[in-house]
Design a protein around this motif. Sequence first.
Motif, PDB file in Angstrom:
ATOM      1  N   PHE A  44       0.812  -1.235   0.000  1.00  0.00           N
ATOM      2  CA  PHE A  44       0.000   0.000   0.000  1.00  0.00           C
ATOM      3  C   PHE A  44       0.837   1.272   0.000  1.00  0.00           C
ATOM      4  O   PHE A  44       0.289   2.370  -0.014  1.00  0.00           O
ATOM      5  N   THR A  93      -4.710   4.090   8.303  1.00  0.00           N
ATOM      6  CA  THR A  93      -4.720   5.210   7.348  1.00  0.00           C
ATOM      7  C   THR A  93      -5.331   6.460   7.985  1.00  0.00           C
ATOM      8  O   THR A  93      -6.171   6.375   8.871  1.00  0.00           O
ATOM      9  N   ASN A  95      -7.535   9.745   7.419  1.00  0.00           N
ATOM     10  CA  ASN A  95      -8.563  10.166   6.446  1.00  0.00           C
ATOM     11  C   ASN A  95      -8.980  11.630   6.585  1.00  0.00           C
ATOM     12  O   ASN A  95     -10.033  12.028   6.120  1.00  0.00           O
ATOM     13  N   GLU A  96      -8.164  12.414   7.259  1.00  0.00           N
ATOM     14  CA  GLU A  96      -8.502  13.826   7.506  1.00  0.00           C
ATOM     15  C   GLU A  96      -8.752  14.571   6.182  1.00  0.00           C
ATOM     16  O   GLU A  96      -7.920  14.564   5.274  1.00  0.00           O
ATOM     17  N   ARG A 101     -11.477  22.130   0.327  1.00  0.00           N
ATOM     18  CA  ARG A 101     -10.054  22.170   0.629  1.00  0.00           C
ATOM     19  C   ARG A 101      -9.320  22.518  -0.670  1.00  0.00           C
ATOM     20  O   ARG A 101      -9.687  22.014  -1.726  1.00  0.00           O
ATOM     21  N   PRO A 125      -6.619   9.709  -3.508  1.00  0.00           N
ATOM     22  CA  PRO A 125      -7.689   9.092  -2.751  1.00  0.00           C
ATOM     23  C   PRO A 125      -8.800  10.093  -2.432  1.00  0.00           C
ATOM     24  O   PRO A 125      -8.578  11.286  -2.339  1.00  0.00           O
ATOM     25  N   ALA A 127     -10.853   9.545   0.399  1.00  0.00           N
ATOM     26  CA  ALA A 127     -11.128   9.458   1.846  1.00  0.00           C
ATOM     27  C   ALA A 127     -12.642   9.416   2.089  1.00  0.00           C
ATOM     28  O   ALA A 127     -13.339   8.597   1.494  1.00  0.00           O
ATOM     29  N   GLU A 131     -13.777  15.755  -0.956  1.00  0.00           N
ATOM     30  CA  GLU A 131     -13.131  16.282  -2.161  1.00  0.00           C
ATOM     31  C   GLU A 131     -14.005  16.029  -3.392  1.00  0.00           C
ATOM     32  O   GLU A 131     -14.221  16.916  -4.222  1.00  0.00           O
ATOM     33  N   ILE A 155      -8.382   3.205  -0.091  1.00  0.00           N
ATOM     34  CA  ILE A 155      -8.199   1.854   0.473  1.00  0.00           C
ATOM     35  C   ILE A 155      -8.872   1.719   1.824  1.00  0.00           C
ATOM     36  O   ILE A 155      -8.862   0.641   2.406  1.00  0.00           O
ATOM     37  N   ASN A 156      -9.412   2.808   2.341  1.00  0.00           N
ATOM     38  CA  ASN A 156     -10.070   2.709   3.642  1.00  0.00           C
ATOM     39  C   ASN A 156     -11.567   2.468   3.419  1.00  0.00           C
ATOM     40  O   ASN A 156     -12.286   3.353   2.949  1.00  0.00           O
ATOM     41  N   ASN A 208      -6.680   0.167  -4.266  1.00  0.00           N
ATOM     42  CA  ASN A 208      -5.320   0.540  -3.887  1.00  0.00           C
ATOM     43  C   ASN A 208      -4.628   1.153  -5.113  1.00  0.00           C
ATOM     44  O   ASN A 208      -4.637   0.542  -6.185  1.00  0.00           O
ATOM     45  N   VAL A 209      -4.012   2.319  -4.958  1.00  0.00           N
ATOM     46  CA  VAL A 209      -3.363   2.940  -6.132  1.00  0.00           C
ATOM     47  C   VAL A 209      -2.151   2.143  -6.629  1.00  0.00           C
ATOM     48  O   VAL A 209      -1.713   2.324  -7.763  1.00  0.00           O
ATOM     49  N   PHE A 210      -1.602   1.258  -5.803  1.00  0.00           N
ATOM     50  CA  PHE A 210      -0.439   0.457  -6.211  1.00  0.00           C
ATOM     51  C   PHE A 210      -0.845  -0.837  -6.930  1.00  0.00           C
ATOM     52  O   PHE A 210      -0.008  -1.491  -7.545  1.00  0.00           O
ATOM     53  N   ARG A 226      -4.540  14.310  -3.758  1.00  0.00           N
ATOM     54  CA  ARG A 226      -4.076  15.299  -2.789  1.00  0.00           C
ATOM     55  C   ARG A 226      -3.918  14.661  -1.409  1.00  0.00           C
ATOM     56  O   ARG A 226      -4.784  13.956  -0.922  1.00  0.00           O
ATOM     57  N   PHE A 232       4.068   8.382   1.550  1.00  0.00           N
ATOM     58  CA  PHE A 232       4.942   7.444   0.844  1.00  0.00           C
ATOM     59  C   PHE A 232       6.362   8.010   0.774  1.00  0.00           C
ATOM     60  O   PHE A 232       6.561   9.228   0.795  1.00  0.00           O
TER      61      PHE A 232
END
Length: 281
Positions: A44, A93, A95-96, A101, A125, A127, A131, A155-156, A208-210, A226, A232
């Motif tokens: 991840f 993770t 998630n704020e 924003r 992501p 979250a 967004e 991923i959450n 998952n972005v990976f 963002r 990472f």
Amino acid sequence: MFSFLRRKRGKKALDYQPISNKSKTFSFKKEEALELLDLIKQEFGLDYAKQEYITIKKLETFAKSNSIDNYKELTLRYKTQKDIKIELINLLTVNETYFFREILQVEAFLQIAKNKQNFSVLSAPCATGEEVYSIAIKLKEELGGKRYDITGIDINSQALEKAQKGKYLSRSISRVPQALLQKYFTQKANVYTVNKYLLNDIIWKHQNVFAKDFKKLGKFDYLFSRNMLIYFNDEEKKRVIGQFYDILKSDGYLFLGHADLSFVPNGFEVYNLGLNIYKKV
Ligand SMILES: C[S@@+](CC[C@H](N)C(=O)[O-])C[C@H]1O[C@@H](n2cnc3c(N)ncnc32)[C@H](O)[C@@H]1O
């Protein structure tokens, strides 16, 4: 149940002496926790080197609450039980997020997108969804005649569930102008629910972005990522940028958070440095 767990005197904070009762032995070894964190990083991208102590404490609490006695077993369960993996990732993770924003960047996005008739947007992501809804509201307001879809991935799984419900407290919506609040939300006591028709243009996905299947999401014109790359290291940032490059159309744009990158991503040129917008080349 675990009250007989004791710290070893004079040992490093997270090494626990295995202590048995009649039925169980408990042994939480830091090096085994680090091996699990390494697996999580590989899959991840999440790099906990700077928050090692607190992260290992979280792992330990999680293991205990699942009646797991040691990190080796937790690692095995992580590898073999999807629900354990999902819960663990939910726990680890951050998630704020909140509505509107980095709104100047969204305004710049509208200026770019107004030249297209049809387009697709990816929030990776997303979250808890703020967004995605902020982009959806601004699109409805300013580019309402266009055809578009917005995909939010994360991923959450708990964050995604919250996104789908679209219910927020006042802290989350404090930057939404009053007129838009009245137009796009229904308020009951201190809960603001996003009006259903906004959902028509939105797709949510646990992703998952990976992952190899990331590219199966399709091709996108605009990609917002963002405040995720900050978790990472540079090597993983580059891996994800490669994924983003592949999923963007040839004239696509990438919108990053202000602390996400300290280099120009490979395959992109700077479009607006102050607003962290890059164009695929
Ligand atoms: C701080 S939130 C950012 C939310 C929003 N983009 C914003 O800027 O307000 C970071 C999110 O990244 C997600 N995330 C972390 N690693 C991820 C990965 N490998 N794939 C997809 N999402 C990930 C987390 O679950 C978390 O919800």
